[in-house]
Design a protein around this motif. Sequence first.
Motif, mmCIF file in Angstrom:
data_model
loop_
_atom_site.group_PDB
_atom_site.id
_atom_site.type_symbol
_atom_site.label_atom_id
_atom_site.label_comp_id
_atom_site.label_asym_id
_atom_site.label_seq_id
_atom_site.Cartn_x
_atom_site.Cartn_y
_atom_site.Cartn_z
ATOM 1 N N THR A 81 87.063 60.850 10.750
ATOM 2 C CA THR A 81 85.335 61.744 10.774
ATOM 3 C C THR A 81 86.031 62.542 11.609
ATOM 4 O O THR A 81 86.734 62.532 12.788
ATOM 5 C CB THR A 81 84.975 61.057 11.207
ATOM 6 N N GLY A 82 85.095 63.677 12.140
ATOM 7 C CA GLY A 82 84.836 64.443 13.035
ATOM 8 C C GLY A 82 86.278 65.356 13.414
ATOM 9 O O GLY A 82 86.885 65.834 12.022
ATOM 10 N N ARG A 83 86.705 66.053 14.515
ATOM 11 C CA ARG A 83 88.200 66.420 14.784
ATOM 12 C C ARG A 83 89.301 65.525 13.922
ATOM 13 O O ARG A 83 89.861 66.592 13.652
ATOM 14 C CB ARG A 83 88.109 67.270 16.329
ATOM 15 N N VAL A 84 89.186 64.470 13.535
ATOM 16 C CA VAL A 84 90.539 64.255 13.063
ATOM 17 C C VAL A 84 90.393 64.238 11.954
ATOM 18 O O VAL A 84 91.329 64.271 11.748
ATOM 19 C CB VAL A 84 90.383 62.323 13.774
ATOM 20 N N ALA A 85 89.493 63.987 11.369
ATOM 21 C CA ALA A 85 89.440 63.755 9.644
ATOM 22 C C ALA A 85 90.033 65.955 8.861
ATOM 23 O O ALA A 85 90.231 66.280 9.384
ATOM 24 C CB ALA A 85 88.303 64.704 9.574
ATOM 25 N N GLU A 86 89.156 66.679 10.690
ATOM 26 C CA GLU A 86 89.797 68.644 10.077
ATOM 27 C C GLU A 86 90.961 68.297 10.439
ATOM 28 O O GLU A 86 91.513 68.741 10.147
ATOM 29 C CB GLU A 86 89.706 69.197 11.512
ATOM 30 N N VAL A 87 91.783 68.354 11.375
ATOM 31 C CA VAL A 87 92.851 68.539 11.685
ATOM 32 C C VAL A 87 94.017 67.748 10.583
ATOM 33 O O VAL A 87 94.514 67.771 10.300
ATOM 34 C CB VAL A 87 93.424 67.658 13.679
ATOM 35 N N LEU A 88 93.651 66.200 9.590
ATOM 36 C CA LEU A 88 94.477 65.809 9.140
ATOM 37 C C LEU A 88 94.340 66.619 7.583
ATOM 38 O O LEU A 88 94.941 66.817 6.891
ATOM 39 C CB LEU A 88 93.714 63.883 9.366
ATOM 40 N N GLY A 89 93.101 67.010 7.993
ATOM 41 C CA GLY A 89 93.363 68.266 6.458
ATOM 42 C C GLY A 89 93.347 69.395 6.686
ATOM 43 O O GLY A 89 94.259 69.401 5.659
ATOM 44 N N ALA A 90 93.327 69.745 8.129
ATOM 45 C CA ALA A 90 94.646 70.808 8.106
ATOM 46 C C ALA A 90 95.763 70.908 8.131
ATOM 47 O O ALA A 90 96.713 71.735 7.313
ATOM 48 C CB ALA A 90 94.153 71.313 9.601
ATOM 49 N N PHE A 91 96.374 69.490 8.197
ATOM 50 C CA PHE A 91 98.242 69.410 7.877
ATOM 51 C C PHE A 91 98.385 68.982 6.532
ATOM 52 O O PHE A 91 99.343 68.859 5.796
ATOM 53 C CB PHE A 91 98.473 67.951 9.121
ATOM 54 N N GLY A 92 97.198 68.407 5.411
ATOM 55 C CA GLY A 92 97.261 67.816 4.269
ATOM 56 C C GLY A 92 98.097 66.426 4.618
ATOM 57 O O GLY A 92 97.752 66.441 2.845
ATOM 58 N N VAL A 93 97.195 65.562 4.863
ATOM 59 C CA VAL A 93 97.698 64.547 5.694
ATOM 60 C C VAL A 93 97.563 63.994 4.478
ATOM 61 O O VAL A 93 95.801 63.722 4.603
ATOM 62 C CB VAL A 93 97.867 63.600 6.356
ATOM 63 N N GLY A 94 97.915 62.783 3.152
ATOM 64 C CA GLY A 94 96.810 62.399 2.597
ATOM 65 C C GLY A 94 96.439 62.589 1.829
ATOM 66 O O GLY A 94 95.716 61.974 0.377
ATOM 67 N N MET A 95 96.997 64.751 1.182
ATOM 68 C CA MET A 95 96.611 64.999 0.450
ATOM 69 C C MET A 95 97.137 66.045 0.100
ATOM 70 O O MET A 95 97.099 67.143 -0.509
ATOM 71 C CB MET A 95 95.198 65.610 0.977
ATOM 72 N N GLY A 96 98.378 65.529 -0.087
ATOM 73 C CA GLY A 96 99.834 66.468 -0.345
ATOM 74 C C GLY A 96 100.478 67.543 0.284
ATOM 75 O O GLY A 96 101.323 68.001 0.035
ATOM 76 N N GLY A 97 100.346 67.480 1.650
ATOM 77 C CA GLY A 97 100.516 67.800 2.569
ATOM 78 C C GLY A 97 101.281 66.760 2.955
ATOM 79 O O GLY A 97 101.463 65.162 2.715
ATOM 80 N N SER A 99 103.080 65.433 7.777
ATOM 81 C CA SER A 99 102.678 65.686 9.219
ATOM 82 C C SER A 99 102.700 67.129 9.404
ATOM 83 O O SER A 99 102.890 67.575 10.536
ATOM 84 C CB SER A 99 103.014 64.505 10.029
ATOM 85 N N THR A 100 104.130 67.724 9.182
ATOM 86 C CA THR A 100 104.507 68.816 9.412
ATOM 87 C C THR A 100 103.515 70.002 8.675
ATOM 88 O O THR A 100 103.995 71.525 8.554
ATOM 89 C CB THR A 100 106.014 69.312 8.484
ATOM 90 N N GLY A 101 102.436 69.688 7.448
ATOM 91 C CA GLY A 101 101.785 70.731 7.117
ATOM 92 C C GLY A 101 101.750 70.783 5.635
ATOM 93 O O GLY A 101 102.845 70.238 4.751
ATOM 94 N N TYR A 102 101.389 71.633 4.816
ATOM 95 C CA TYR A 102 101.264 72.537 3.986
ATOM 96 C C TYR A 102 102.550 72.900 3.412
ATOM 97 O O TYR A 102 102.800 73.962 3.832
ATOM 98 C CB TYR A 102 100.465 72.801 3.070
ATOM 99 N N ALA A 103 103.388 72.837 1.934
ATOM 100 C CA ALA A 103 103.810 73.885 1.982
ATOM 101 C C ALA A 103 103.215 74.924 1.517
ATOM 102 O O ALA A 103 102.393 75.350 0.510
ATOM 103 C CB ALA A 103 104.795 73.075 -0.429
ATOM 104 N N TRP A 104 104.193 76.499 1.575
ATOM 105 C CA TRP A 104 103.276 77.951 1.595
ATOM 106 C C TRP A 104 103.634 77.764 0.192
ATOM 107 O O TRP A 104 103.919 78.291 -0.551
ATOM 108 C CB TRP A 104 104.235 78.468 2.471
ATOM 109 N N PRO A 105 102.006 78.652 0.007
ATOM 110 C CA PRO A 105 101.348 79.055 -1.498
ATOM 111 C C PRO A 105 101.683 80.578 -1.026
ATOM 112 O O PRO A 105 101.498 80.880 0.184
ATOM 113 C CB PRO A 105 100.192 78.372 -1.527
ATOM 114 N N GLN A 106 102.155 81.141 -2.350
ATOM 115 C CA GLN A 106 102.717 82.300 -2.861
ATOM 116 C C GLN A 106 101.412 82.843 -1.871
ATOM 117 O O GLN A 106 100.283 83.106 -2.507
ATOM 118 C CB GLN A 106 102.989 83.007 -3.508
#
Length: 167
Positions: A81-97, A99-106
Amino acid sequence: MNATEELISAELAAGVLAEALPERTAPQWASWLRENRNHSKKAIYRIPLVKMGRQVFYSRSELSEFVRFHQQLRIGDVRPTGRVAEVLGAFGVGMGGSSTGYAWPQATVCAAVDEATGAPFVQMSVPGPRPTVYRLDPNQALSLAATLADAAREALDDATHRGRSGA
């Protein structure tokens, strides 16, 4: 806490925790419970308690909830939750991203003019993973373009050097 719920002493609570979570002894859990009551110390989980005079009591259901939380923490099943969830969400860990991030969509980028002020700006629309539209003033856009170009050149140079060194 329910008004009719059975309350147990801190000493007995430490014994309950030692039985359910044997990685600590009852005296160690008693010490942990004392620290947990101290609100000047940080705690990732604060067990609710009832004070009667100088004595402290815990409900069995609250202790059971803590045991469940602690066991999940040990096996990695806690939902961040909180900042941890926000950072994991930003990288997409466990959601298609990763630890290096999401693939760039056009993304689409276009020049635009603010209807109210007549000021020019650059609009960048990123379709996923969360559709977002950014508004950049022309200088921000130029700075971003230069930063992206520099990073791309550095990545290509690194790849070229690795290819030559056989790494």
